[in-house]
Design a protein around this motif. Structure first.
Motif, short mmCIF file in Angstrom:
data_model
loop_
_atom_site.label_atom_id
_atom_site.label_comp_id
_atom_site.label_asym_id
_atom_site.label_seq_id
_atom_site.Cartn_x
_atom_site.Cartn_y
_atom_site.Cartn_z
N THR A 196 0.85 -1.19 0.00
CA THR A 196 0.00 0.00 0.00
C THR A 196 0.89 1.24 0.00
OG1 THR A 196 -0.07 0.14 2.42
CG2 THR A 196 -1.72 -1.27 1.34
N LYS A 197 0.29 2.38 -0.22
CA LYS A 197 1.05 3.63 -0.20
C LYS A 197 1.70 3.85 1.17
CE LYS A 197 0.73 8.56 -1.20
NZ LYS A 197 -0.16 9.67 -1.64
N LYS A 198 0.97 3.50 2.23
CA LYS A 198 1.51 3.63 3.59
C LYS A 198 2.72 2.71 3.76
CE LYS A 198 0.25 3.33 8.48
NZ LYS A 198 -0.85 3.04 9.45
N ASP A 199 2.63 1.48 3.22
CA ASP A 199 3.75 0.54 3.31
C ASP A 199 4.97 1.09 2.59
OD1 ASP A 199 2.25 -1.32 4.72
OD2 ASP A 199 1.56 -2.32 2.89
N ARG A 200 4.76 1.71 1.44
CA ARG A 200 5.88 2.25 0.67
C ARG A 200 6.53 3.43 1.40
NH1 ARG A 200 5.66 -0.32 -4.16
NH2 ARG A 200 3.61 -1.04 -4.84
N LEU A 201 5.71 4.27 2.01
CA LEU A 201 6.25 5.40 2.76
C LEU A 201 7.04 4.91 3.98
CD1 LEU A 201 3.18 7.83 2.66
CD2 LEU A 201 5.32 8.05 1.39
N LEU A 202 6.52 3.87 4.64
CA LEU A 202 7.23 3.29 5.78
C LEU A 202 8.53 2.65 5.32
CD1 LEU A 202 7.34 2.54 8.77
CD2 LEU A 202 6.01 0.48 8.23
N TYR A 203 8.49 1.94 4.20
CA TYR A 203 9.70 1.33 3.65
C TYR A 203 10.74 2.40 3.33
CZ TYR A 203 12.77 -0.71 0.10
OH TYR A 203 13.87 -1.10 -0.63
N ALA A 204 10.29 3.51 2.74
CA ALA A 204 11.21 4.59 2.39
C ALA A 204 11.88 5.16 3.64
CB ALA A 204 10.47 5.70 1.64
N TRP A 205 11.10 5.34 4.71
CA TRP A 205 11.67 5.86 5.95
C TRP A 205 12.66 4.87 6.56
CZ3 TRP A 205 12.93 9.91 8.45
CH2 TRP A 205 13.24 9.84 9.81
N GLU A 206 12.32 3.59 6.54
CA GLU A 206 13.23 2.57 7.07
C GLU A 206 14.54 2.56 6.28
OE1 GLU A 206 10.87 -0.92 6.74
OE2 GLU A 206 9.87 -0.65 8.69
N GLN A 207 14.46 2.77 4.97
CA GLN A 207 15.67 2.82 4.15
C GLN A 207 16.52 4.04 4.49
OE1 GLN A 207 15.78 -0.44 3.13
NE2 GLN A 207 16.79 0.42 1.35
N VAL A 208 15.86 5.16 4.78
CA VAL A 208 16.59 6.36 5.19
C VAL A 208 17.39 6.09 6.46
CG1 VAL A 208 16.36 8.71 6.08
CG2 VAL A 208 15.05 8.01 4.08
N VAL A 209 16.73 5.49 7.44
CA VAL A 209 17.39 5.21 8.72
C VAL A 209 18.54 4.22 8.52
CG1 VAL A 209 17.08 4.22 11.03
CG2 VAL A 209 15.31 5.71 10.05
N ALA A 210 18.27 3.14 7.78
CA ALA A 210 19.31 2.12 7.57
C ALA A 210 20.49 2.68 6.78
CB ALA A 210 18.70 0.93 6.85
N THR A 211 20.20 3.45 5.73
CA THR A 211 21.27 4.01 4.91
C THR A 211 22.07 5.04 5.68
OG1 THR A 211 19.92 3.68 2.92
CG2 THR A 211 21.79 5.19 2.74
N PHE A 212 21.37 5.86 6.47
CA PHE A 212 22.05 6.88 7.27
C PHE A 212 23.03 6.23 8.25
CE2 PHE A 212 22.28 9.29 11.25
CZ PHE A 212 22.82 10.48 10.78
N ARG A 213 22.59 5.19 8.92
CA ARG A 213 23.47 4.51 9.88
C ARG A 213 24.69 3.92 9.20
NH1 ARG A 213 18.90 1.20 13.45
NH2 ARG A 213 18.17 3.01 14.69
N LYS A 214 24.50 3.41 7.99
CA LYS A 214 25.60 2.77 7.27
C LYS A 214 26.56 3.80 6.67
CE LYS A 214 24.73 1.00 3.27
NZ LYS A 214 24.22 0.12 2.19
N VAL A 215 26.00 4.90 6.16
CA VAL A 215 26.78 5.85 5.37
C VAL A 215 27.38 6.97 6.22
CG1 VAL A 215 26.57 7.60 3.55
CG2 VAL A 215 25.54 5.35 3.25
N PHE A 216 26.72 7.35 7.32
CA PHE A 216 27.15 8.53 8.07
C PHE A 216 28.61 8.49 8.51
CE2 PHE A 216 27.13 11.36 11.87
CZ PHE A 216 26.86 12.54 11.19
N PRO A 217 29.13 7.34 8.97
CA PRO A 217 30.57 7.33 9.31
C PRO A 217 31.46 7.70 8.14
CG PRO A 217 29.48 5.40 10.23
CD PRO A 217 28.49 6.06 9.33
N TYR A 218 31.07 7.27 6.93
CA TYR A 218 31.87 7.62 5.75
C TYR A 218 31.71 9.09 5.39
CZ TYR A 218 32.37 2.59 5.24
OH TYR A 218 32.66 1.27 5.46
N ILE A 219 30.53 9.65 5.66
CA ILE A 219 30.35 11.09 5.45
C ILE A 219 31.29 11.87 6.36
CG2 ILE A 219 28.75 13.03 5.71
CD1 ILE A 219 26.52 11.20 4.83
#
Length: 337
Positions: A196-219
């Motif tokens: 659903t649209k809500k599922d996609r928005l939640l997935y997008a937010w989860e990806q933001v959090v996961a990517t931020f945790r992985k990438v921020f040290p390299y930033i």
């Protein structure tokens, strides 16, 4: 036309480049008695400004990219790729790589999955090359530093390297150089549940959090290195090694970048600092491509999936492609920028 240019310059400088943020941080640091004209003060300003700018852009971009990506789960991507043949399949694979914001190590499991599912080897290598090298996020971030012409050209040549590299591997029929366990792995054809649209928005937010945790040290690492280069290393050093007076600058930058490992978002501040110090554009972008596509950890992972001859061919194709593109960027920079 002039109005369009004014609007675009505002978007590039104030929205993407966030020049207002740099000015504001300078004022705040000055109010605390820090001399922002000194090397220490300028380094602190650069570090704070670039960290905030890249983090904000990263989170916003990953959110929208991940929402788009929710329509292209691995199974659907495999089906899309399976409908095309020849160079058309390589082009689609390279384009699919642009909507997967993965580093080189994260792309390899998908490459293994696509290969074990029976997709042509050249097609899966086109995806493997384009996924870490080119994505929509890098396009926006590069625009904030180098401008739209260079950013778009970077994406185009990255896609060309992916398509050409995959096509060469396909024509050489290297299927026997894939490890046996991948060729015999079973492929379970499972439909992805309709989101659903809500599922996609939640997935997008989860990806933001996961990517931020992985990438921020390299930033942080990249911004720290960029800050040091920007304010402490003399321009003459950079110009002598990576400047126009060194005809081997692109080759050197590529070979230095190969064994390193960093996400492209961590490379942006390093590229920005090198550019401000007089390094050639082609050398900078070749360095970025080498770091993001041919990092040592990813090559070690890839060796578990392919035999040495195919691995060497992959490294050779990417290295030569990056070096050629680097010198072309130098010509472009000299003629048009």
């Amino acid at each position: 036309m002039n109005m369009f240019r004014i609007v675009w310059d505002f978007i590039q400088n104030q929205i993407l480049g966030m020049k207002w943020l740099n000015h504001t941080i300078g004022k705040i640091l000055f109010s605390f008695g820090l001399d922002i004209e000194s090397k220490t003060g300028a380094s602190i300003q650069f570090f704070i400004y670039d960290t905030i700018k890249i983090t904000v852009l990263l989170c916003v971009l990953i959110y929208f990219i991940s929402y788009i990506q929710s329509y292209f789960p691995p199974e659907r991507s495999r089906r899309i790729l399976g409908r095309f043949h020849g160079i058309g399949a390589n082009c689609i694979a390279a384009l699919l790589g642009t909507v997967t914001p993965f580093c080189s190590c994260s792309s390899i499991p998908l490459f293994i999955g696509f290969t074990s599912a029976g997709l042509p080897l050249g097609v899966t290598f086109s995806f493997l090359i384009s996924s870490p090298m080119v994505d929509l996020g890098s396009l926006i971030l590069l625009m904030s530093i180098f401008g739209s012409k260079i950013a778009v050209l970077y994406v185009i040549v990255g896609l060309i390297i992916a398509v050409v590299g995959g096509t060469i591997i396909e024509k050489l029929h290297m299927e026997n150089h894939v490890e046996q366990y991948i060729k015999t792995a079973g492929n379970v054809d499972i439909d992805s549940p309709e989101l659903t649209k809500k599922d996609r928005l939640l997935y997008a937010w989860e990806q933001v959090v996961a990517t931020f945790r992985k990438v921020f040290p390299y930033i942080l690492l990249g911004v720290g290195i960029g800050s040091f280069i920007h304010n402490w290393i003399p321009e003459t050093w950079i110009e002598n090694v990576l400047g126009g007076n060194n005809p081997f600058s692109v080759t050197l930058a590529t070979l230095v970048g190969v064994p390193m490992y960093a996400d492209i978002f961590g490379m942006i501040p390093v590229a920005e600092a090198l550019y401000s110090k007089g390094a050639q554009l082609g050398a900078i972008l070749a360095f970025m491509m080498a770091v993001t596509t041919l990092s040592l950890p990813s090559l070690i992972m890839l060796r578990k999936a392919v035999k040495p001859k195919l691995l060497a061919l992959f490294i050779g194709i990417c290295t030569m492609g990056i070096i050629i593109v680097g010198y072309l960027f130098n010509v472009f920079d000299h003629l048009f920028v």
